[in-house]
Design an enzyme around this catalytic site. Structure first.
Site: not given
Ligand code: NAD
Length: 372
Positions: A121, A126, A129, A132, A227
């Site tokens: 990430r 991006q 990805d 996403s 994450y």
């Molecule tokens: P994910 O699918 O791993 O998890 C989904 C969500 O569940 C996350 O926001 C996590 O904090 C939440 N979670 C975990 N345990 C929980 C609980 N007990 N109760 C409630 N919520 C809980 O996450 P994702 O959608 O793949 O994204 C994770 C992070 O990565 C986000 O901050 C996203 O913005 C970031 N991201 C960054 C990039 C990049 O290129 N920089 C790209 C994609 C995502």
């Protein structure tokens, strides 16, 4: 250099690429071959792929024989792996932390495999990805499915016959899927609340016009990739306690909570389901990694005391054409990034931050540090 796109397994609706992306590969100087029927489920005929300059392969075995790169959405079957040539680059979701057998077979077959889940990430990656791109569409599809199942309208309506209240939607887990679920539910006119263990999310929830549910669960951590880290049992109990009231007042709950490389946290208990009004709907988007909801089952609609628990494992497949479009683009962007135009080869540099993160096997060994 030839790239081959075999047809997915029968239960997959998405296609790995659409013709528009096939053309981009051809323009890059890579020969494209697709298995006949690749686009059947998204109403894209062999003819349309052919028009881009791609060749149509009558069966998988032939495609594997002449391919330097093979791309799919889903992991390979053991039969697929046996047919891959030594040195083939194989790219798909691989679920490498759970699919140990597949990883070791890919290594034995001397295939260079790339797991789309492990694309780091970072800003440069991006555009590659796929987690996403698919989660985003999944979040949208989850809300649409919930609205179809709920016997109530999402928007508030003021009619001559009286006022219809808006549906109350609670989104648990606000990553990529959760943010899109909030945005979609808001667009449909619902009253939306959300919770995530990462405090940084509060601002994002508010910026979408939803309410962030504040629950004190003590210190939480996230990885350098953003994450969430796993909560303790005690923290999960505090979270459940804090969520009880919102859950019981919600018409729809969408759960998306995931912890990278671990089973999904079990957050919604049977008691919490039973406290909801009959007719309410829960969509468990984490169903295929263990489930956030007690009683949810992969690819099933469970009816429990009047509450419908939806456990669709392939929500992006509900909007298969768009999901195919963006998945194919993710693949193209990855290959283009490492394409050496002059020598017409992939520059397989394992010191590169992106490849270091997502290459699982290479030259007969498991090379990925976290998978090892
Ligand atoms: P994910 O699918 O791993 O998890 C989904 C969500 O569940 C996350 O926001 C996590 O904090 C939440 N979670 C975990 N345990 C929980 C609980 N007990 N109760 C409630 N919520 C809980 O996450 P994702 O959608 O793949 O994204 C994770 C992070 O990565 C986000 O901050 C996203 O913005 C970031 N991201 C960054 C990039 C990049 O290129 N920089 C790209 C994609 C995502």
């Amino acid at each position: 250099m030839q790239i081959f796109f075999p047809k997915e397994e029968p239960n997959e609706i998405r296609a790995t690429i659409l013709p528009e992306v096939a053309k981009k590969f051809i323009d890059l100087g890579i020969e494209v071959s697709v298995e006949t029927g690749l686009g059947d489920n998204v109403f894209v005929s062999d003819e349309l792929y052919k028009e881009t300059g791609a060749s149509i392969c009558a069966n998988k075995a032939d495609g594997f024989k002449s391919a330097d790169i093979v791309c799919k959405i889903n992991k390979p079957t053991p039969e697929d792996i046996q047919q891959l040539n030594e040195g083939t680059i194989y790219i798909s979701f691989l679920d490498p932390f759970n699919e140990k057998q597949i990883v070791s077979e890919l290594a034995s077959a001397k295939v260079s495999s790339i797991s789309m889940e492990l694309v780091p990430r970072i800003t440069r990656a991006q555009k590659m990805d796929a987690l996403s791109s698919q989660a985003n569409l999944g979040g949208y599809a989850a809300v649409i499915e919930a609205s179809r199942t709920l016997s109530k309208s999402f928007p508030m309506m003021m009619t001559a016959a009286g006022t219809i209240s808006p549906a109350r939607v609670f989104v648990v887990g606000v990553g990529v899927a959760g943010l899109q679920a909030i945005a979609t539910a808001k667009r449909l006119g619902a009253r939306v609340e959300a919770f995530d263990t990462r405090p940084v999310v509060e601002e994002q929830v508010k910026s979408l016009g939803a309410k962030f549910v504040k629950i004190d669960i003590g210190e939480t951590e996230e990885t350098d990739q953003g994450y969430a880290k796993e909560l303790t049992e005690e923290q999960i109990k505090m979270q459940q306690e804090g969520m009880k009231k919102v859950c019981s007042q919600s018409d729809v709950i969408i759960t998306t909570a995931q912890v990278f490389g671990r089973p999904a946290p079990r957050i919604i208990t049977k008691d919490m389901v039973e406290a909801m009004q009959p007719g309410s709907v829960i969509v468990d988007m984490a169903v295929s990694t263990g489930g956030n909801v007690e009683g949810s089952k992969n690819d099933e609609y469970i009816f429990h005391e009047g509450v419908t628990i939806i456990g669709m494992s392939n929500l992006p497949g509900e909007v298969a054409k768009d999901a195919s479009q963006v998945f194919g683009s993710n693949l193209f962007n990855m290959i283009e990034e490492f394409w050496d135009k002059e020598n017409k080869v992939i520059n397989f540099d394992l010191n590169d931050e992106i490849l270091k993160g997502c290459v699982i096997t290479h030259q007969g060994s498991i090379v990925n540090e976290s998978v090892k």
